[in-house]
Design an enzyme around this catalytic site. Structure first.
Site, PDB file in Angstrom:
ATOM      1  N   SER A 186      37.065  27.547  39.893  1.00  0.00           N
ATOM      2  CA  SER A 186      38.319  28.313  39.981  1.00  0.00           C
ATOM      3  C   SER A 186      39.179  28.111  41.177  1.00  0.00           C
ATOM      4  O   SER A 186      40.324  28.077  41.141  1.00  0.00           O
ATOM      5  CB  SER A 186      38.114  29.792  40.051  1.00  0.00           C
ATOM      6  N   HIS A 214      36.879  30.334  33.427  1.00  0.00           N
ATOM      7  CA  HIS A 214      38.061  29.815  33.512  1.00  0.00           C
ATOM      8  C   HIS A 214      37.999  28.282  32.361  1.00  0.00           C
ATOM      9  O   HIS A 214      39.002  27.716  32.595  1.00  0.00           O
ATOM     10  CB  HIS A 214      38.281  28.820  34.911  1.00  0.00           C
ATOM     11  N   LYS A 244      41.049  36.437  30.997  1.00  0.00           N
ATOM     12  CA  LYS A 244      41.488  35.493  31.247  1.00  0.00           C
ATOM     13  C   LYS A 244      42.501  34.718  30.304  1.00  0.00           C
ATOM     14  O   LYS A 244      43.488  35.412  30.023  1.00  0.00           O
ATOM     15  CB  LYS A 244      40.582  34.344  32.144  1.00  0.00           C
TER      16      LYS A 244
HETATM   17  C1  LIG Z   1      36.982  35.736  36.866  1.00  0.00           C
HETATM   18  C2  LIG Z   1      35.321  35.409  36.754  1.00  0.00           C
HETATM   19  C3  LIG Z   1      34.364  36.353  36.272  1.00  0.00           C
HETATM   20  C4  LIG Z   1      34.784  37.968  36.137  1.00  0.00           C
HETATM   21  O1  LIG Z   1      35.238  38.045  34.777  1.00  0.00           O
HETATM   22  P1  LIG Z   1      36.112  39.534  34.660  1.00  0.00           P
HETATM   23  O2  LIG Z   1      36.256  39.526  33.044  1.00  0.00           O
HETATM   24  O3  LIG Z   1      37.251  39.264  35.274  1.00  0.00           O
HETATM   25  O4  LIG Z   1      34.961  40.343  35.368  1.00  0.00           O
HETATM   26  C5  LIG Z   1      33.113  35.824  36.014  1.00  0.00           C
HETATM   27  N1  LIG Z   1      32.779  34.707  36.383  1.00  0.00           N
HETATM   28  C6  LIG Z   1      33.596  33.718  36.893  1.00  0.00           C
HETATM   29  C7  LIG Z   1      33.161  32.462  36.742  1.00  0.00           C
HETATM   30  C8  LIG Z   1      35.078  34.115  36.940  1.00  0.00           C
HETATM   31  O5  LIG Z   1      35.925  33.227  37.349  1.00  0.00           O
END
Ligand SMILES: *Cc1c(COP(=O)(O)O)cnc(C)c1O
Length: 397
Positions: A186, A214, A244
């Site tokens: 990310s 992502h 996301k």
């Molecule tokens: C954002 C993210 C998470 C967390 O996801 P949420 O649904 O916001 O708890 C987990 N792993 C990765 C790789 C992320 O980028």
């Protein structure tokens, strides 16, 4: 009153963070988290959300959430294994499995929770986990919780992974060995080298685990990084988030039926934390229908990502090596990066500075997250502000 030891601990540590400029002050939004947000009393172009496809404010999702809330209430009422499982949850899991082209899927309350749940359900102190050094915090915490030996490998360095896999295998110390990676990283927007990872996993008999938070909705025509590489039957654990690109909240693991059966009886957040609310589940179902039915939002996301990248590059900014819509604008020095972000904010662009320790020292960047919901006009306006601030601060010639 309260504990004086705690008070002393908090006072000292908060003061230290503040003195180092590391105390993060949160700006509450006064509007929905769309392409334009009102924050600090002013409207600004939002380049900071993970709402890749604009689904967080999509009227179809809102309608679905409202209808399901009317019918089923605001809360699921129990953990999944007692009586918090509605038919809606089952439908969501079936739809996710179909979308991911796996036999089955299990939904959790968040992506973070997924990693807490899934890793420790399978790995324990007799095992080892090969983990990319830039993996997300929730992967790191999930690995720690499992008590397996954590063996970090250099970011996307396949020689290092192979070497460490070989050492771990030949040591004879471990019962099971897992390789675990983000699908899309990310902070830089680069994609994990899954074809090589899968090959190394084959060679050394590793369990494969890809957290595609992502990548889902973004790569593989929406189905994610594993699909993008055509490896749907080669990866044991596909983790996704519903918070996301899907725009709501929640997380899931997709994989073989037996794996999902095991997680349903052994993963602690599934057993001991209340199920996703019905309205959220209904909104997620609608989002997946939208993604499965058309690539329109996905295509617009990529168009906007490419447009913003070209614009920033043409202005003369260093935008790194992103392979996805995530667009870092690398400034370098930490203080200058913070100042750059602050000036963008004043001029009307909301793009967060990301500095050490989140990224390596000297690679401070302002990270831009273009979405399908941005218009060309918004992106042009953002680029004009980037140019103005870049020139003013001597970053651009
Ligand atoms: C954002 C993210 C998470 C967390 O996801 P949420 O649904 O916001 O708890 C987990 N792993 C990765 C790789 C992320 O980028």
């Amino acid at each position: 009153m309260g504990s004086s030891i705690l008070r002393q601990f908090l006072e000292e540590n908060l003061a230290e963070l503040k003195s180092k400029g590391l105390y993060n002050v949160i700006d509450p939004l006064e509007t929905a988290n769309g392409p334009i947000i009102k924050v600090g009393g002013k409207e600004r172009i939002n380049l900071s959300s993970n709402n890749y496809l604009g689904l967080a404010t999509d009227p179809r999702l809102i309608e679905a959430a409202v209808a399901a809330t009317r019918q089923y209430g605001v809360g699921a009422g129990a953990v999944r294994t007692i009586n918090g499982t509605l038919q809606l949850h089952v439908s969501l899991e079936q739809k996710l499995a179909h979308f991911k082209q796996t036999e089955a899927a299990i939904a959790y309350q968040s992506g973070f929770n997924c990693n807490m749940a899934a890793i420790s359900a399978v790995m324990d102190k007799q095992d080892a986990i090969l983990s990319d050094e830039l993996n997300h915090a929730s992967i790191i915490d999930g690995c720690r919780l499992s008590k397996a030996k954590i063996i970090p490998y250099k970011h996307s360095d396949m020689d290092d992974l192979r070497l460490k896999a070989k050492e771990a295998k030949q040591s004879g110390l471990y019962k099971k060995i897992m390789v675990i990676t983000d699908g899309v990283f990310s902070m830089d927007g680069d994609i994990a080298k899954l074809p090589e990872i899968v090959q190394i996993a084959d060679e050394f008999d590793l369990i494969t685990y890809v957290d595609d938070a992502h990548g889902s909705g973004v790569l593989g025509k929406g189905a994610g990084t594993v699909k993008h590489f055509g490896l749907s039957d080669k990866v044991d654990f596909q983790i996704g988030t519903l918070s996301k690109a899907i725009g709501v909240v929640g997380g899931y693991v997709a994989g073989k039926q037996e794996l999902i059966d095991w997680l349903k009886v052994r993963s602690r957040p599934f057993l001991f934390s209340t199920a996703l609310p019905p309205g959220d589940v209904a909104a997620c179902l609608t989002a997946i229908d939208i993604l499965a039915g058309s690539t329109e939002l996905h295509d617009r996301l990529w168009e906007n990502g490419t447009y913003l990248k070209q614009g920033l590059r043409q202005l003369g900014f260093d935008i790194g090596q992103s392979e996805t819509p995530i667009t870092p604008c690398i400034i370098g020095d930490e203080k200058q990066t913070q100042e750059f972000s602050r000036r963008l904010y004043e001029e009307g662009v909301y793009a967060k500075a990301i500095v050490f320790p989140t990224v390596p020292r000297g690679t401070g960047r302002v990270r831009n997250m273009p979405t399908a919901a941005h218009t060309k006009e918004m992106l042009d306006q953002a680029l004009a502000i980037y140019e103005k601030v870049g020139k003013e601060m001597g970053i651009l010639a």
